[in-house]
Write a protein that holds these residues in place. Structure first.
Motif, PDB file in Angstrom:
ATOM      1  N   ILE A  11     -39.591 -14.136  30.431  1.00  0.00           N
ATOM      2  CA  ILE A  11     -39.484 -12.920  29.617  1.00  0.00           C
ATOM      3  C   ILE A  11     -40.404 -13.071  28.413  1.00  0.00           C
ATOM      4  O   ILE A  11     -40.243 -13.972  27.594  1.00  0.00           O
ATOM      5  N   ASP A  12     -41.399 -12.180  28.325  1.00  0.00           N
ATOM      6  CA  ASP A  12     -42.381 -12.301  27.243  1.00  0.00           C
ATOM      7  C   ASP A  12     -42.235 -11.251  26.161  1.00  0.00           C
ATOM      8  O   ASP A  12     -42.899 -11.326  25.129  1.00  0.00           O
ATOM      9  N   SER A  13     -41.350 -10.250  26.358  1.00  0.00           N
ATOM     10  CA  SER A  13     -41.175  -9.249  25.300  1.00  0.00           C
ATOM     11  C   SER A  13     -39.900  -8.453  25.502  1.00  0.00           C
ATOM     12  O   SER A  13     -39.395  -8.315  26.624  1.00  0.00           O
ATOM     13  N   ILE A  14     -39.380  -7.962  24.393  1.00  0.00           N
ATOM     14  CA  ILE A  14     -38.274  -7.001  24.374  1.00  0.00           C
ATOM     15  C   ILE A  14     -38.865  -5.696  23.862  1.00  0.00           C
ATOM     16  O   ILE A  14     -39.537  -5.678  22.827  1.00  0.00           O
ATOM     17  N   ILE A  15     -38.634  -4.596  24.565  1.00  0.00           N
ATOM     18  CA  ILE A  15     -39.314  -3.340  24.257  1.00  0.00           C
ATOM     19  C   ILE A  15     -38.301  -2.230  23.995  1.00  0.00           C
ATOM     20  O   ILE A  15     -37.443  -1.943  24.834  1.00  0.00           O
ATOM     21  N   TYR A  16     -38.407  -1.620  22.818  1.00  0.00           N
ATOM     22  CA  TYR A  16     -37.647  -0.419  22.469  1.00  0.00           C
ATOM     23  C   TYR A  16     -38.542   0.784  22.749  1.00  0.00           C
ATOM     24  O   TYR A  16     -39.702   0.823  22.304  1.00  0.00           O
ATOM     25  N   THR A  17     -38.031   1.788  23.460  1.00  0.00           N
ATOM     26  CA  THR A  17     -38.814   2.978  23.788  1.00  0.00           C
ATOM     27  C   THR A  17     -38.061   4.226  23.354  1.00  0.00           C
ATOM     28  O   THR A  17     -36.874   4.399  23.692  1.00  0.00           O
ATOM     29  N   GLN A  18     -38.730   5.118  22.617  1.00  0.00           N
ATOM     30  CA  GLN A  18     -38.124   6.366  22.162  1.00  0.00           C
ATOM     31  C   GLN A  18     -38.240   7.422  23.250  1.00  0.00           C
ATOM     32  O   GLN A  18     -39.337   7.724  23.739  1.00  0.00           O
ATOM     33  N   LEU A  19     -37.097   7.997  23.667  1.00  0.00           N
ATOM     34  CA  LEU A  19     -37.067   8.964  24.760  1.00  0.00           C
ATOM     35  C   LEU A  19     -36.909  10.393  24.294  1.00  0.00           C
ATOM     36  O   LEU A  19     -37.226  11.326  25.028  1.00  0.00           O
ATOM     37  N   ASN A  20     -36.398  10.578  23.074  1.00  0.00           N
ATOM     38  CA  ASN A  20     -36.105  11.920  22.579  1.00  0.00           C
ATOM     39  C   ASN A  20     -36.490  11.994  21.112  1.00  0.00           C
ATOM     40  O   ASN A  20     -36.031  11.184  20.312  1.00  0.00           O
TER      41      ASN A  20
END
Length: 311
Positions: free
Chosen positions: A278-287
């Protein structure tokens, strides 16, 4: 990140292993922003006016988005490079970048990055001392907690590596999302990570925490974290990215605003080959139809490991 092994060494039915990937105990906003990097929303240095107190190559070259042109200052160990956003265009920024395409030895060594609204009184937003020669072809980023709104920004040079100095490209940056550390709202320890996504945030904009070295989650069955948000519903997602190219994600459903809840990303069906690095943790905005504020804390995995203890 670190891991904690919990269990009784005398047990024969296995023990509980807890691996904490991020406890969010960052000392400053700048440290949190450096660890969790938002996608870039805007380079503010566009449409304004560049100037400098000494130049043999024009100041505008540092802001023209052309990697082969540069601003050059001749003589003296001090000087400044300034950008005026224009009347009525004052805006906050989160940091800046500096790029050298060649002549990295002719680089700035110590400086202050400053903001002003009257072109006379300057607030220092960042200070760098004894920076080594730049690596050619590498853009370096300098992040800090989001500033107040300023019309003027400048790099105030206090020391150079050589008598002559130059800058190929300089960007004044605002991120899509504002990252900080919060010591008043937290679930574990004394701090949490705070992400604010303004209504102007691009859909699918991300905040990424790179793990180096990579983290081996072989045998782990889930990934847990605590989260709270000002908005109910499913407005963002969290993913674990493996260096092999696999991203495993969960979209939390916030059932109650401004209340901590535990979220689990089920890893039981993910092969070890897709979670061994695991090389990254990713937060993604959906709304982004309204401003979203999210607090995250205590990211960890839990599994029951066969064995007789130790660790």
């Amino acid at each position: 990140f670190f891991y904690i092994v919990r269990g009784d060494p005398s047990r024969t039915d296995g023990e509980i292993l807890m691996f904490v990937l991020d406890d969010m105990e960052y000392p400053t906003d700048a440290a949190a922003k450096a660890a969790w990097v938002s996608t870039l929303g805007t380079d503010l240095a566009s449409g304004g006016t560049a100037s400098a107190n000494l130049e043999s190559q024009p100041a505008s070259n540092a802001f023209d988005n052309i990697n082969t042109t540069f601003w050059q200052k001749n003589g003296g160990s001090t000087g400044w490079l300034k950008y005026d956003l224009g009347e009525g265009n004052a805006a906050p920024c989160d940091g800046y970048s500096v790029y050298y395409n060649g002549n990295g030895h002719l680089s700035i060594k110590s400086w202050q990055f400053q903001g002003s609204n009257d072109n006379l009184n300057w607030d220092t937003l960042d200070t760098q001392i004894n920076h080594p020669y730049w690596t050619n072809g590498v853009k370096e980023f300098f992040w800090f907690g989001q500033s107040s709104s300023y019309r003027y920004y400048r790099v105030n040079i206090t020391q150079v590596n050589e008598t002559n100095t130059l800058i190929y490209e300089f960007e004044i940056l605002r991120q899509d999302m504002v990252v900080s550390v919060d010591s008043s709202i937290f679930h574990e320890g004394s701090k949490s990570l705070k992400i604010v996504a303004p209504q102007t945030t691009s859909l699918n904009a991300t905040v990424t925490h790179t793990l180096s070295p990579t983290f081996n989650l072989t045998g782990q069955t889930d990934f847990k974290f605590n989260v709270r948000s000002n908005r109910t519903g499913s407005n963002f997602k969290i993913g674990l990215h493996d260096s092999g190219g696999t991203t495993t994600e969960v979209t939390p459903n916030i059932t109650s605003a401004d209340t901590w809840q535990e979220v689990t990303l089920d890893l039981s069906a993910v092969s070890d080959a897709n979670k061994d690095a695991i090389d990254s943790i990713i937060y993604t905005q959906l709304n982004a139809d309204a401003e979203t504020t999210v607090y995250m804390d205590y990211m960890r995995t839990l599994s029951e490991d066969e064995g007789t203890g130790g660790g």
